[in-house]
Design a protein around this motif. Structure first.
Motif, PDB file in Angstrom:
ATOM      1  N   ARG A 104     -10.126 -13.158 -16.666  1.00  0.00           N
ATOM      2  CA  ARG A 104      -9.761 -14.538 -17.039  1.00  0.00           C
ATOM      3  C   ARG A 104      -8.543 -15.059 -16.277  1.00  0.00           C
ATOM      4  NH1 ARG A 104     -10.973 -12.707 -22.489  1.00  0.00           N
ATOM      5  NH2 ARG A 104      -8.760 -12.471 -22.935  1.00  0.00           N
ATOM      6  N   GLN A 117      -2.240 -15.497 -21.759  1.00  0.00           N
ATOM      7  CA  GLN A 117      -3.401 -15.267 -22.622  1.00  0.00           C
ATOM      8  C   GLN A 117      -2.993 -14.626 -23.961  1.00  0.00           C
ATOM      9  OE1 GLN A 117      -6.794 -13.347 -20.609  1.00  0.00           O
ATOM     10  NE2 GLN A 117      -5.688 -13.583 -18.677  1.00  0.00           N
ATOM     11  N   LYS A 123       0.849 -22.670 -15.312  1.00  0.00           N
ATOM     12  CA  LYS A 123       1.210 -22.509 -16.716  1.00  0.00           C
ATOM     13  C   LYS A 123       1.041 -23.810 -17.478  1.00  0.00           C
ATOM     14  CE  LYS A 123       5.003 -20.985 -19.699  1.00  0.00           C
ATOM     15  NZ  LYS A 123       6.395 -20.452 -19.745  1.00  0.00           N
ATOM     16  N   LYS A 124       1.432 -24.912 -16.843  1.00  0.00           N
ATOM     17  CA  LYS A 124       1.323 -26.227 -17.487  1.00  0.00           C
ATOM     18  C   LYS A 124      -0.130 -26.615 -17.705  1.00  0.00           C
ATOM     19  CE  LYS A 124       2.811 -31.046 -16.972  1.00  0.00           C
ATOM     20  NZ  LYS A 124       3.570 -32.008 -16.132  1.00  0.00           N
ATOM     21  N   LYS A 125      -1.007 -26.239 -16.751  1.00  0.00           N
ATOM     22  CA  LYS A 125      -2.407 -26.654 -16.802  1.00  0.00           C
ATOM     23  C   LYS A 125      -3.318 -25.621 -17.448  1.00  0.00           C
ATOM     24  CE  LYS A 125      -1.653 -30.462 -14.423  1.00  0.00           C
ATOM     25  NZ  LYS A 125      -1.851 -31.820 -15.000  1.00  0.00           N
ATOM     26  N   TYR A 126      -2.793 -24.453 -17.763  1.00  0.00           N
ATOM     27  CA  TYR A 126      -3.633 -23.352 -18.219  1.00  0.00           C
ATOM     28  C   TYR A 126      -4.305 -23.680 -19.550  1.00  0.00           C
ATOM     29  CZ  TYR A 126      -5.119 -18.588 -19.250  1.00  0.00           C
ATOM     30  OH  TYR A 126      -5.867 -17.475 -19.531  1.00  0.00           O
ATOM     31  N   ILE A 127      -5.597 -23.442 -19.648  1.00  0.00           N
ATOM     32  CA  ILE A 127      -6.366 -23.689 -20.867  1.00  0.00           C
ATOM     33  C   ILE A 127      -6.479 -22.394 -21.649  1.00  0.00           C
ATOM     34  CG2 ILE A 127      -8.621 -24.304 -21.803  1.00  0.00           C
ATOM     35  CD1 ILE A 127      -8.993 -26.126 -19.352  1.00  0.00           C
ATOM     36  N   ASN A 128      -6.053 -22.428 -22.900  1.00  0.00           N
ATOM     37  CA  ASN A 128      -6.122 -21.244 -23.747  1.00  0.00           C
ATOM     38  C   ASN A 128      -6.468 -21.699 -25.155  1.00  0.00           C
ATOM     39  OD1 ASN A 128      -6.042 -18.586 -24.418  1.00  0.00           O
ATOM     40  ND2 ASN A 128      -3.819 -18.401 -24.451  1.00  0.00           N
ATOM     41  N   TYR A 129      -7.474 -21.101 -25.754  1.00  0.00           N
ATOM     42  CA  TYR A 129      -7.871 -21.514 -27.099  1.00  0.00           C
ATOM     43  C   TYR A 129      -8.442 -20.327 -27.864  1.00  0.00           C
ATOM     44  CZ  TYR A 129     -12.585 -21.525 -25.134  1.00  0.00           C
ATOM     45  OH  TYR A 129     -13.761 -21.143 -24.527  1.00  0.00           O
ATOM     46  N   GLU A 130      -8.461 -20.420 -29.190  1.00  0.00           N
ATOM     47  CA  GLU A 130      -9.079 -19.440 -30.050  1.00  0.00           C
ATOM     48  C   GLU A 130     -10.023 -20.171 -30.991  1.00  0.00           C
ATOM     49  OE1 GLU A 130      -6.250 -17.059 -32.110  1.00  0.00           O
ATOM     50  OE2 GLU A 130      -5.052 -16.622 -30.306  1.00  0.00           O
TER      51      GLU A 130
END
Length: 238
Positions: free
Chosen positions: A166, A184, A225-232
């Motif tokens: 990822r 992450q 880091k600003k644009k990074y997509i992270n979700y749960e």
């Protein structure tokens, strides 16, 4: 055979080192704490590295390779390795063997509790200029990332493969692997490993690209880091 751990070996013009790489990795496979395979990634070498790699893989079942059409850099080689493994764990080691595969067992002792375990080179056997430029570069990078890593350039790491796959790699981002795992929400730690002089071949990084390259890459990391997509996902009907 199903392997639990794959060691990526990026190669760029290292024909003089590869027989020793084969020997040291074969020794490690006999003592590895988990079932282990090796993946060479030939980064467009212009010497006879590819022929040597193919010979090594022909005589060793646990060794495989992929080869680039042209030189794309260390980050690309590492990413290609991540993309082409299916073991639970993935790591890498430089083909100059200034670190030893034996120390992967030290890192493996900690991987159950972390998503990335990286080495910290003790008693480095590099020149003063190389060691000092690396120290300065690490300081610059820590100021940007706040990842706490002392020696992110250490070429001995183990990562849980689902996290490695990822990582949105781009040129130069191999210096930021711990920071990208932390994005992450992964756990990282650093463990002391041994360091040895280079016996054959030549280094691929000089004073200026050890300093200015990481500085430029820090700004790329901040953008990432600003644009990074992270979700749960909390709930799903699937």
């Amino acid at each position: 055979m199903t392997y639990q751990f794959t060691i990526i070996v990026p190669v760029y013009n290292e024909e003089d080192n590869l027989q020793r790489v084969e020997s040291e990795l074969l020794k490690y496979l006999q003592i590895a704490k988990v079932t282990t395979s090796v993946l060479f990634v030939n980064d467009g070498s212009s010497d006879d590295s590819q022929a040597v790699i193919e010979a090594i893989c022909d005589r060793n079942d646990a060794f495989e390779y992929i080869s680039f059409k042209e030189n794309r850099g260390l980050s690309a080689a590492i990413k290609a390795g991540f993309d082409n493994v299916d073991s639970e764990l993935v790591g890498y080691i430089d083909s100059d063997l200034q670190t030893t595969p034996e120390d992967f067992n030290i890192l493996l002792d900690h991987i159950d509790s972390y998503e990335l375990v990286t080495g910290v080179r003790s008693n480095r056997k590099d020149s003063f200029v190389k060691s000092m430029s690396s120290k300065i570069a690490n300081g610059i990078r820590r100021a940007f990332t706040h990842d706490g890593m002392i020696d992110t350039g250490c070429p001995l790491k183990i990562i849980k493969t689902d996290y490695a796959k990822r990582i949105p790699m781009f040129r130069g981002l191999h210096r930021f692997l711990p920071a990208m795992i932390m994005l992450q929400h992964g756990r990282v730690t650093q463990i002391t490993v041994r360091h040895f002089p280079r016996i054959a071949g030549t280094g691929k990084f000089g004073f200026w690209n050890r300093l200015f390259g990481p500085l430029i890459d820090c700004f790329a990391y901040l953008w990432m880091k600003k644009k990074y997509i992270n979700y749960e996902i909390s709930k799903s009907s699937k």
